[in-house]
Motif scaffolding. Structure first.
Motif, PDB file in Angstrom:
ATOM      1  N   THR A 150       0.830  -1.208   0.000  1.00 34.95           N
ATOM      2  CA  THR A 150       0.000   0.000   0.000  1.00 34.95           C
ATOM      3  C   THR A 150       0.867   1.262   0.000  1.00 34.95           C
ATOM      4  OG1 THR A 150      -0.138   0.051   2.407  1.00 34.95           O
ATOM      5  CG2 THR A 150      -1.810  -1.234   1.259  1.00 34.95           C
ATOM      6  N   GLU A 201       0.699   4.297   1.594  1.00 31.98           N
ATOM      7  CA  GLU A 201       1.127   4.933   2.841  1.00 31.98           C
ATOM      8  C   GLU A 201       2.148   4.059   3.569  1.00 31.98           C
ATOM      9  OE1 GLU A 201       0.795   7.838   4.229  1.00 31.98           O
ATOM     10  OE2 GLU A 201      -0.794   8.813   3.091  1.00 31.98           O
ATOM     11  N   TYR A 202       1.965   2.744   3.527  1.00 31.14           N
ATOM     12  CA  TYR A 202       2.948   1.869   4.162  1.00 31.14           C
ATOM     13  C   TYR A 202       4.294   2.016   3.442  1.00 31.14           C
ATOM     14  CZ  TYR A 202       5.061  -2.099   6.466  1.00 31.14           C
ATOM     15  OH  TYR A 202       5.908  -2.880   7.212  1.00 31.14           O
ATOM     16  N   THR A 238       0.421   3.182  10.548  1.00 31.61           N
ATOM     17  CA  THR A 238      -0.090   4.053   9.495  1.00 31.61           C
ATOM     18  C   THR A 238      -1.485   3.605   9.048  1.00 31.61           C
ATOM     19  OG1 THR A 238       0.455   5.092   7.361  1.00 31.61           O
ATOM     20  CG2 THR A 238       1.009   2.764   7.597  1.00 31.61           C
ATOM     21  N   GLU A 239      -2.046   4.332   8.077  1.00 29.43           N
ATOM     22  CA  GLU A 239      -3.330   4.017   7.459  1.00 29.43           C
ATOM     23  C   GLU A 239      -4.474   3.895   8.464  1.00 29.43           C
ATOM     24  OE1 GLU A 239      -1.297   1.834   3.628  1.00 29.43           O
ATOM     25  OE2 GLU A 239      -1.861   0.586   5.309  1.00 29.43           O
ATOM     26  N   LYS A 254       5.702  -7.951  10.704  1.00 24.96           N
ATOM     27  CA  LYS A 254       5.131  -7.781   9.365  1.00 24.96           C
ATOM     28  C   LYS A 254       3.885  -6.906   9.479  1.00 24.96           C
ATOM     29  CE  LYS A 254       7.840 -10.621   7.076  1.00 24.96           C
ATOM     30  NZ  LYS A 254       8.711 -10.118   6.007  1.00 24.96           N
ATOM     31  N   PRO A 255       3.521  -6.224   8.402  1.00 28.74           N
ATOM     32  CA  PRO A 255       2.325  -5.377   8.501  1.00 28.74           C
ATOM     33  C   PRO A 255       1.056  -6.184   8.763  1.00 28.74           C
ATOM     34  CG  PRO A 255       3.214  -5.367   6.260  1.00 28.74           C
ATOM     35  CD  PRO A 255       4.204  -6.081   7.117  1.00 28.74           C
ATOM     36  N   TYR A 272       1.078 -10.056   5.103  1.00 30.82           N
ATOM     37  CA  TYR A 272       0.955  -8.644   4.708  1.00 30.82           C
ATOM     38  C   TYR A 272      -0.520  -8.292   4.674  1.00 30.82           C
ATOM     39  CZ  TYR A 272       2.312  -4.271   2.352  1.00 30.82           C
ATOM     40  OH  TYR A 272       2.547  -2.949   2.033  1.00 30.82           O
ATOM     41  N   ALA A 288      -2.868  -4.787   5.114  1.00 33.29           N
ATOM     42  CA  ALA A 288      -2.697  -3.342   5.246  1.00 33.29           C
ATOM     43  C   ALA A 288      -3.912  -2.593   4.724  1.00 33.29           C
ATOM     44  CB  ALA A 288      -1.437  -2.894   4.502  1.00 33.29           C
ATOM     45  N   LYS A 289      -3.931  -1.302   5.037  1.00 31.10           N
ATOM     46  CA  LYS A 289      -4.964  -0.358   4.594  1.00 31.10           C
ATOM     47  C   LYS A 289      -6.379  -0.910   4.754  1.00 31.10           C
ATOM     48  CE  LYS A 289      -5.871   3.263   1.230  1.00 31.10           C
ATOM     49  NZ  LYS A 289      -6.472   4.143   2.192  1.00 31.10           N
ATOM     50  N   VAL A 335      -5.979  -4.806   2.085  1.00 30.50           N
ATOM     51  CA  VAL A 335      -5.047  -5.396   1.130  1.00 30.50           C
ATOM     52  C   VAL A 335      -4.393  -6.583   1.829  1.00 30.50           C
ATOM     53  CG1 VAL A 335      -2.944  -5.009  -0.206  1.00 30.50           C
ATOM     54  CG2 VAL A 335      -4.645  -3.180   0.003  1.00 30.50           C
ATOM     55  N   ARG A 342      -1.885 -10.076   1.284  1.00 29.76           N
ATOM     56  CA  ARG A 342      -0.992 -10.811   0.383  1.00 29.76           C
ATOM     57  C   ARG A 342      -1.081 -12.309   0.642  1.00 29.76           C
ATOM     58  NH1 ARG A 342       5.204  -9.296   0.253  1.00 29.76           N
ATOM     59  NH2 ARG A 342       5.080 -10.184   2.336  1.00 29.76           N
ATOM     60  N   PHE A 401      -0.991  -9.616  -4.141  1.00 31.33           N
ATOM     61  CA  PHE A 401      -1.794  -8.706  -3.326  1.00 31.33           C
ATOM     62  C   PHE A 401      -3.250  -8.719  -3.780  1.00 31.33           C
ATOM     63  CE2 PHE A 401       2.515  -7.292  -2.879  1.00 31.33           C
ATOM     64  CZ  PHE A 401       2.620  -6.972  -1.538  1.00 31.33           C
ATOM     65  N   LEU A 403      -1.909  -6.801  -8.125  1.00 32.99           N
ATOM     66  CA  LEU A 403      -1.320  -5.685  -7.380  1.00 32.99           C
ATOM     67  C   LEU A 403      -2.448  -4.777  -6.902  1.00 32.99           C
ATOM     68  CD1 LEU A 403       1.748  -4.905  -9.643  1.00 32.99           C
ATOM     69  CD2 LEU A 403       1.875  -5.533  -7.243  1.00 32.99           C
ATOM     70  N   GLU A 430      -4.846  -2.561  -4.530  1.00 38.08           N
ATOM     71  CA  GLU A 430      -4.705  -1.740  -3.331  1.00 38.08           C
ATOM     72  C   GLU A 430      -5.842  -0.740  -3.203  1.00 38.08           C
ATOM     73  OE1 GLU A 430      -1.322   0.920  -3.252  1.00 38.08           O
ATOM     74  OE2 GLU A 430      -0.921   0.536  -5.343  1.00 38.08           O
ATOM     75  N   GLN A 444      -3.751  -3.334 -11.495  1.00 40.62           N
ATOM     76  CA  GLN A 444      -2.975  -3.181 -12.730  1.00 40.62           C
ATOM     77  C   GLN A 444      -3.664  -3.951 -13.832  1.00 40.62           C
ATOM     78  OE1 GLN A 444       0.170  -1.725 -13.250  1.00 40.62           O
ATOM     79  NE2 GLN A 444       0.541  -1.067 -11.143  1.00 40.62           N
ATOM     80  N   ARG A 473      -5.344   5.607  -9.747  1.00 39.59           N
ATOM     81  CA  ARG A 473      -5.140   4.914  -8.478  1.00 39.59           C
ATOM     82  C   ARG A 473      -5.913   5.599  -7.358  1.00 39.59           C
ATOM     83  NH1 ARG A 473       0.347   7.586  -8.282  1.00 39.59           N
ATOM     84  NH2 ARG A 473       1.070   6.223  -9.912  1.00 39.59           N
TER      85      ARG A 473
END
Lengths: 185, 433
Positions: free
Chosen positions: A125, A127-128, B285-286, B305-306, B327, B329-330, B343, B345, B350, B370, B372, B388, B416
């Motif tokens: 992502t 921001e990460y 974050t996020e 790890k995130p 992984y 995230a967000k 998101v 993985r 992803f 990919l 996100e 993508q 995006r």
């Protein structure tokens, strides 16, 4: 035990000397006195290597110039890009030598200031990746600080995945995009 | 030197920059017919209202519309409908209507007929200006969609997104807002430096985003769309990112790294006070608020790890929410806080995934590689994300049940970071006939 050995060596040296004398015999030995007949040589110029201070070129790279005895100037543009492994912020050993050069220059003059711009590849992502780019730039800064550079000479900015240098969506592109650029101002 | 171009504008472009292509619809799409609406005025109308409704309904992936050329009759009012004709054509629901001028404005009358039952399900009118014709059409679509599926329509909403175009060394970033069908694109910001993380305020009147336009350093901006004014938050050294409005619109969760590492902070938009929420040497974050405004979920790599965590803003207790995969995230929460999309993985790829809190189950919603920035539609039934396609960034959408999928390819550059607006752009109150 040792004395005969020394005798042998001395004898060999003496013999060699004789042989050398024999070889030089056909050439008339120059009398020492004739040296003064020649015009006196110009006094040798003091060998003080000219120093050109490091400079910053238009791309924000550091240029180190060295001048040899003949007065030839060679310019070396310091490598300012350092690459990282996926999801890693460890400064690679391969970059240490070049970073040490940066450190020496920055320590030589506190007027040198640089932006350490951190970048990430497009995976994950945005921001990460900004955070990851900052972590990488901080790793470079920590290395330089450990070498003696003042942290006030450096500013860390992360662009995350927003400013790729390669648009290839594979490892060949990603490996170029995971980087920190040292840009002098 | 650095090229920095900033335009700050609100201009409509005449062409649609996004085009919707349905890649997967429901298996048993409902068969409908939308008859061209009768125009009872003089001058030509700027928009084909029934055409917009047809397009909306088809792009939802749940309906199959009968082509006008196959229609046996073109009724505009209930007394003109011959149910037998439509039954022969295997049409299940019929949408008809007319438009007439009323005191300088337009009155749009629309009806929904159930062919099998021979009944009128909807019959109402709305009034608006000629300039509002597209919005009126989307309103009709919303009414029909809700009546037929039980889910509120999201055709009147808007989508904000970022585009990047031009060569890598000289990219132009644009922050755009378009109608949910990709039409009426407005460019809110144009810059030679990165623009990212756009977010809507809960009332849809303000947006927040991160722009590097000032000396190529990041700052958080808040743009009031109604007043067309914007303000910049005080910039701190390091990251200034990931803005997220609280559900009451009075606070902004942001990410600052001024304390040494990225942490979540809350900026109070009224008192202008800043409060640090997380304190950890890892990456936090996020941020995304829960619907009740009492907690924030965020991405953190404090465990190596995130992963997604939730912090309770009352007692500051932190709880890890995701355990599957290396992984995650967000995250963004569903409107009823019953789960989140994020998101995720899996096998190096992803995906956008849904984590259902009640069942504790993780399901992968997208099959691309990919993916996100998932953003949920206000009706909670669809989500839009970035992916993508052919080496370019595009937007795509998927229904929460995974049944409907569509792409929104752009005519230019990478697209995006979509953000679905929380509210309808225009509300029309139906009037009695």
């Amino acid at each position: 035990m040792e004395t005969p050995k020394i005798h042998v060596i001395l004898a060999a040296v003496f013999f060699a000397f004789l042989l050398a004398g024999c070889e030089s015999e056909p050439v008339a030995p120059e009398p020492v006195a004739t040296v003064d007949d020649r015009p006196p040589p110009a006094p040798p110029e003091p060998v003080v290597p000219k120093v050109i201070p490091p400079a910053v070129n238009n791309d924000g790279n550091l240029v180190i110039s060295t001048v040899d005895d003949m007065g030839n100037v060679t310019e070396e543009v310091l490598q300012g890009i350092f690459y990282f492994d996926f999801d890693q912020a460890i400064v690679k050993r391969a970059g240490h030598e070049e970073l040490n050069k940066h450190a020496r220059v920055m320590m030589s003059d506190s007027m040198f200031s640089a932006r350490l711009e951190g970048h990430a590849d497009e995976r994950g992502t945005r921001e990460y990746n900004l955070a990851l780019g900052e972590r990488r730039a901080n790793a470079i800064r920590s290395y330089l600080v450990s070498m003696g550079v003042s942290s006030s000479q450096m500013e860390v900015i992360s662009y995350g995945e927003e400013k790729p240098v390669s648009s290839s969506h594979d490892e060949s592109g990603w490996s170029q995009n995971r980087r920190v650029e040292i840009i002098y101002r | 030197m650095r090229f920095c171009l900033i335009f700050f504008l609100c201009v409509s472009s005449a062409y649609a920059e996004l085009r919707i292509v349905v890649t997967q619809g429901v298996d048993n799409a409902m068969r409908i017919a939308v008859v061209p609406f009768e125009w009872r005025g003089q001058e030509r109308l700027p928009e084909d209202l029934a055409g917009i409704v047809t397009s909306d309904m088809q792009l939802s992936g749940r309906f199959e519309a009968l082509p006008v050329s196959q229609m046996l009759s073109l009724p505009h009012e209930a007394n003109e409908v011959l149910y037998r004709d439509w039954r022969l054509l295997k049409v299940e629901y019929l949408i008809i209507g007319y438009i007439q001028p009323v005191g300088g404005q337009l009155q749009v009358h629309y009806e929904l007929h159930n062919i099998l039952r021979q009944s009128v399900e909807v019959s109402e009118s709305i009034i608006g200006s000629q300039l509002d014709m597209r919005h009126m059409a989307h309103h009709v679509s919303d009414v029909m969609f809700e009546k037929l599926t039980g889910i509120p329509g999201s055709f009147s909403t808007r989508i904000m997104y970022v585009t990047a175009s031009g060569p890598l060394q000289n990219r132009i970033f644009r922050l755009n807002i378009a109608d949910a069908d990709g039409h009426q694109v407005q460019t809110v910001l144009e810059s030679g430096e990165p623009v990212l993380s756009p977010a809507w305020s809960p009332d849809g009147n303000r947006i927040a985003y991160v722009s590097f336009e000032s000396d190529s350093r990041p700052s958080i901006y808040i743009h009031d769309l109604e007043m067309n004014k914007r303000m910049v938050l005080k910039r701190y050294p390091g990251l200034n990112g990931a803005p997220a409005f609280s559900p009451d619109g009075n606070q902004l969760a942001i990410v600052l790294s001024k304390s040494g590492s990225p942490d979540i902070w809350i900026y109070d938009l009224e008192s202008h006070r800043l409060r640090q929420i997380t304190r950890h040497y890892g990456i936090d974050t996020e941020p995304s608020w829960t619907a009740d405004g009492r907690s924030i979920v965020f991405t953190s790599d404090r465990g190596g790890k995130p992963q997604i965590y939730r912090i309770n803003l009352q007692n500051m207790a932190i709880e890890r929410l995701t355990f599957e995969g290396d992984y995650n995230a967000k995250a963004s929460l569903l409107a009823d806080d019953s789960g989140l999309v994020m998101v995720h993985r899996r096998d190096g790829i992803f995906h956008i995934s849904l984590l259902d809190f009640r069942r504790g189950r993780l399901s992968v919603l997208t099959e691309t590689e990919l993916d996100e920035s998932p953003s949920i539609a206000p009706n909670g039934s669809m989500l839009i994300y970035a992916t993508q396609h052919g080496g370019r960034g595009i937007l795509a959408a998927v229904s929460i049940d995974g049944g409907v999928k569509f792409n929104l390819p752009s005519s230019t550059g990478d697209v995006r970071e979509p953000a679905w607006s929380p509210k309808k752009q225009r509300n029309f109150i139906p009037v009695a006939d």
